[in-house]
Design a protein around this motif. Sequence first.
Motif, PDB file in Angstrom:
ATOM      1  N   GLN A 124      13.936  -0.308  -8.257  1.00 55.63           N
ATOM      2  CA  GLN A 124      12.554  -0.065  -8.658  1.00 55.63           C
ATOM      3  C   GLN A 124      11.751   0.285  -7.404  1.00 55.63           C
ATOM      4  OE1 GLN A 124      11.162  -3.614 -10.669  1.00 55.63           O
ATOM      5  NE2 GLN A 124      13.187  -3.954 -11.564  1.00 55.63           N
ATOM      6  N   GLU A 125      10.757   1.129  -7.536  1.00 60.63           N
ATOM      7  CA  GLU A 125       9.979   1.555  -6.375  1.00 60.63           C
ATOM      8  C   GLU A 125       8.495   1.249  -6.570  1.00 60.63           C
ATOM      9  OE1 GLU A 125       8.971   5.843  -4.738  1.00 60.63           O
ATOM     10  OE2 GLU A 125      11.024   5.280  -4.151  1.00 60.63           O
ATOM     11  N   LEU A 126       7.901   0.672  -5.540  1.00 62.02           N
ATOM     12  CA  LEU A 126       6.459   0.395  -5.526  1.00 62.02           C
ATOM     13  C   LEU A 126       5.881   0.986  -4.257  1.00 62.02           C
ATOM     14  CD1 LEU A 126       8.096  -2.526  -6.334  1.00 62.02           C
ATOM     15  CD2 LEU A 126       5.805  -2.981  -7.198  1.00 62.02           C
ATOM     16  N   ARG A 127       4.620   1.369  -4.301  1.00 62.61           N
ATOM     17  CA  ARG A 127       3.974   1.988  -3.148  1.00 62.61           C
ATOM     18  C   ARG A 127       2.644   1.304  -2.850  1.00 62.61           C
ATOM     19  NH1 ARG A 127       5.693   7.490  -1.862  1.00 62.61           N
ATOM     20  NH2 ARG A 127       7.597   7.944  -3.029  1.00 62.61           N
ATOM     21  N   PHE A 128       2.402   1.098  -1.558  1.00 62.37           N
ATOM     22  CA  PHE A 128       1.146   0.537  -1.087  1.00 62.37           C
ATOM     23  C   PHE A 128       0.641   1.385   0.077  1.00 62.37           C
ATOM     24  CE2 PHE A 128       3.357  -2.824  -3.207  1.00 62.37           C
ATOM     25  CZ  PHE A 128       2.370  -3.546  -3.861  1.00 62.37           C
ATOM     26  N   ALA A 129      -0.646   1.370   0.265  1.00 61.44           N
ATOM     27  CA  ALA A 129      -1.248   2.119   1.370  1.00 61.44           C
ATOM     28  C   ALA A 129      -2.270   1.241   2.067  1.00 61.44           C
ATOM     29  CB  ALA A 129      -1.909   3.396   0.869  1.00 61.44           C
ATOM     30  N   ARG A 130      -2.339   1.369   3.381  1.00 67.60           N
ATOM     31  CA  ARG A 130      -3.320   0.632   4.174  1.00 67.60           C
ATOM     32  C   ARG A 130      -4.375   1.617   4.662  1.00 67.60           C
ATOM     33  NH1 ARG A 130      -3.720  -4.263   6.918  1.00 67.60           N
ATOM     34  NH2 ARG A 130      -4.858  -4.177   8.882  1.00 67.60           N
ATOM     35  N   ARG A 131      -5.599   1.416   4.201  1.00 67.69           N
ATOM     36  CA  ARG A 131      -6.704   2.290   4.563  1.00 67.69           C
ATOM     37  C   ARG A 131      -7.892   1.437   4.993  1.00 67.69           C
ATOM     38  NH1 ARG A 131      -2.882   5.083   3.938  1.00 67.69           N
ATOM     39  NH2 ARG A 131      -2.670   6.998   2.669  1.00 67.69           N
ATOM     40  N   HIS A 132      -8.473   1.784   6.108  1.00 66.42           N
ATOM     41  CA  HIS A 132      -9.639   1.057   6.642  1.00 66.42           C
ATOM     42  C   HIS A 132      -9.346  -0.454   6.763  1.00 66.42           C
ATOM     43  CE1 HIS A 132     -11.740   4.816   6.022  1.00 66.42           C
ATOM     44  NE2 HIS A 132     -11.459   4.773   4.730  1.00 66.42           N
ATOM     45  N   GLY A 133      -8.111  -0.761   7.143  1.00 71.56           N
ATOM     46  CA  GLY A 133      -7.730  -2.150   7.386  1.00 71.56           C
ATOM     47  C   GLY A 133      -7.391  -2.951   6.171  1.00 71.56           C
ATOM     48  N   LEU A 134      -7.323  -2.311   4.984  1.00 69.36           N
ATOM     49  CA  LEU A 134      -7.055  -3.039   3.758  1.00 69.36           C
ATOM     50  C   LEU A 134      -5.862  -2.429   3.011  1.00 69.36           C
ATOM     51  CD1 LEU A 134     -10.696  -3.416   2.372  1.00 69.36           C
ATOM     52  CD2 LEU A 134      -9.375  -5.121   3.659  1.00 69.36           C
ATOM     53  N   TRP A 135      -5.008  -3.290   2.476  1.00 69.10           N
ATOM     54  CA  TRP A 135      -3.890  -2.847   1.645  1.00 69.10           C
ATOM     55  C   TRP A 135      -4.329  -2.710   0.192  1.00 69.10           C
ATOM     56  CZ3 TRP A 135       0.669  -1.201   3.416  1.00 69.10           C
ATOM     57  CH2 TRP A 135       1.129  -1.643   4.645  1.00 69.10           C
ATOM     58  N   ARG A 136      -3.846  -1.651  -0.445  1.00 68.73           N
ATOM     59  CA  ARG A 136      -4.045  -1.459  -1.893  1.00 68.73           C
ATOM     60  C   ARG A 136      -2.797  -0.809  -2.479  1.00 68.73           C
ATOM     61  NH1 ARG A 136      -8.991   0.423   0.245  1.00 68.73           N
ATOM     62  NH2 ARG A 136     -10.820  -0.803  -0.325  1.00 68.73           N
ATOM     63  N   PRO A 137      -2.545  -1.029  -3.757  1.00 71.13           N
ATOM     64  CA  PRO A 137      -1.477  -0.251  -4.403  1.00 71.13           C
ATOM     65  C   PRO A 137      -1.782   1.238  -4.304  1.00 71.13           C
ATOM     66  CG  PRO A 137      -2.166  -2.070  -5.806  1.00 71.13           C
ATOM     67  CD  PRO A 137      -3.162  -1.991  -4.698  1.00 71.13           C
ATOM     68  N   ALA A 138      -0.752   2.033  -4.038  1.00 74.13           N
ATOM     69  CA  ALA A 138      -0.962   3.473  -3.881  1.00 74.13           C
ATOM     70  C   ALA A 138      -0.674   4.174  -5.207  1.00 74.13           C
ATOM     71  CB  ALA A 138      -0.058   4.020  -2.784  1.00 74.13           C
ATOM     72  N   GLY A 161       9.795 -16.573   1.270  1.00 71.16           N
ATOM     73  CA  GLY A 161      10.720 -16.813   0.167  1.00 71.16           C
ATOM     74  C   GLY A 161      10.369 -18.108  -0.521  1.00 71.16           C
ATOM     75  N   HIS A 162      11.349 -19.026  -0.623  1.00 68.51           N
ATOM     76  CA  HIS A 162      11.159 -20.415  -1.054  1.00 68.51           C
ATOM     77  C   HIS A 162      11.005 -20.584  -2.564  1.00 68.51           C
ATOM     78  CE1 HIS A 162      10.238 -24.630  -0.720  1.00 68.51           C
ATOM     79  NE2 HIS A 162       9.001 -24.490  -1.125  1.00 68.51           N
ATOM     80  N   LEU A 163      10.187 -19.778  -3.206  1.00 71.34           N
ATOM     81  CA  LEU A 163       9.859 -19.999  -4.608  1.00 71.34           C
ATOM     82  C   LEU A 163      10.894 -19.423  -5.571  1.00 71.34           C
ATOM     83  CD1 LEU A 163       6.027 -19.196  -4.503  1.00 71.34           C
ATOM     84  CD2 LEU A 163       7.143 -21.420  -4.264  1.00 71.34           C
ATOM     85  N   HIS A 164      11.813 -18.592  -5.083  1.00 68.97           N
ATOM     86  CA  HIS A 164      12.764 -17.875  -5.946  1.00 68.97           C
ATOM     87  C   HIS A 164      12.015 -17.052  -6.997  1.00 68.97           C
ATOM     88  CE1 HIS A 164      16.475 -20.614  -5.052  1.00 68.97           C
ATOM     89  NE2 HIS A 164      15.676 -20.496  -3.999  1.00 68.97           N
ATOM     90  N   LEU A 165      10.866 -16.559  -6.626  1.00 71.82           N
ATOM     91  CA  LEU A 165       9.998 -15.830  -7.554  1.00 71.82           C
ATOM     92  C   LEU A 165       9.396 -14.638  -6.823  1.00 71.82           C
ATOM     93  CD1 LEU A 165       8.681 -15.893 -10.412  1.00 71.82           C
ATOM     94  CD2 LEU A 165       6.789 -17.181  -9.377  1.00 71.82           C
ATOM     95  N   TRP A 166       9.782 -13.437  -7.225  1.00 75.49           N
ATOM     96  CA  TRP A 166       9.312 -12.220  -6.575  1.00 75.49           C
ATOM     97  C   TRP A 166       7.810 -12.029  -6.770  1.00 75.49           C
ATOM     98  CZ3 TRP A 166      10.163  -8.134  -3.456  1.00 75.49           C
ATOM     99  CH2 TRP A 166       9.403  -6.987  -3.638  1.00 75.49           C
ATOM    100  N   SER A 167       7.139 -11.608  -5.717  1.00 76.82           N
ATOM    101  CA  SER A 167       5.716 -11.285  -5.808  1.00 76.82           C
ATOM    102  C   SER A 167       5.358 -10.349  -4.667  1.00 76.82           C
ATOM    103  CB  SER A 167       4.861 -12.560  -5.726  1.00 76.82           C
ATOM    104  OG  SER A 167       3.481 -12.244  -5.726  1.00 76.82           O
ATOM    105  N   ILE A 168       4.639  -9.308  -4.977  1.00 80.18           N
ATOM    106  CA  ILE A 168       4.076  -8.436  -3.947  1.00 80.18           C
ATOM    107  C   ILE A 168       2.732  -7.920  -4.454  1.00 80.18           C
ATOM    108  CG2 ILE A 168       5.311  -6.407  -4.805  1.00 80.18           C
ATOM    109  CD1 ILE A 168       5.394  -5.392  -1.893  1.00 80.18           C
ATOM    110  N   GLY A 169       1.738  -8.003  -3.609  1.00 80.67           N
ATOM    111  CA  GLY A 169       0.417  -7.496  -3.975  1.00 80.67           C
ATOM    112  C   GLY A 169      -0.361  -8.362  -4.931  1.00 80.67           C
TER     113      GLY A 169
END
Length: 262
Positions: A248-262, A182-190
């Motif tokens: 709001q909906e966001l999707r991510f997938a983990r493949r071969h040890g790496l996260w990417r947007p799905a 948290g801390h920043l009061h600023l949303w971020s993902i990916g």
Amino acid sequence: MTRILHLSDLHFGYERASLIEPLLDLVNAARADLVVVTGDLTHRGRSAQFARAAAFLRRIEAPLIAVPGNHDIPLYKLSDRMMQPYVRWRRAIAETLEPVGHVGAVRVQGLNSVDPMAWQRGIITPAQVARVIAGLDPSCTNIVALHHPLQQRPQVDKALMKGAAPALTRFETDGVQLVLSGHLHLWSIGAFLGETGRPVLQVQAGTALCARPDDRQNEFAVLDFRGPDLIVERHVAPMDEPGFRPRQELRFARRHGLWRPA
């Protein structure tokens, strides 16, 4: 499926009072397996503010873990900040500062990133990183929850937490899959995945209840882990509106040890 609900930066003592009930309604309606609160439960670490924060947390029906933020220790009483920074936290919230939550196929390790010597900046030590690595469960999605983020986008003007870069490197190489902060009061993902993806997905929460006008909105997120896939529901309540907008909906997938947007 395992459902984690992420709250951060409640700031009781400077909270948006009209949003408390709508927030609790949505939190309890989510029926999370675990609620994770990443710090700044209070605005100035005062006993009355901790009492209000604790009363709020008691109304959450799901299991819950919380870690301190820099606002949860005294700011102006230097002797208390140096000698007993967590005495009010331990009285009102929990004895432990680094709790562990284990639900379904998800393990969450809490870390205390507060630095009483620097107050705002935060610190993560090699000993803390080593404890995280030692506790990783290879059968689980391993999450670290702490107040201060491990990376920041260029527009952020706060100093990055001490030890953040080497900690992130260890987490990426040794098996942590996701970091909540948290801390920043600023949303971020990916934001830090790049074009090829990365081993660690960072979820940086906005503030759930702080009434500071500059924040412009309050929010929280629900994370649904479905094997290697992650569905994130973001719930936003703008300051000039009476409640939360549709999710709001966001999707991510983990493949071969790496996260990417799905």
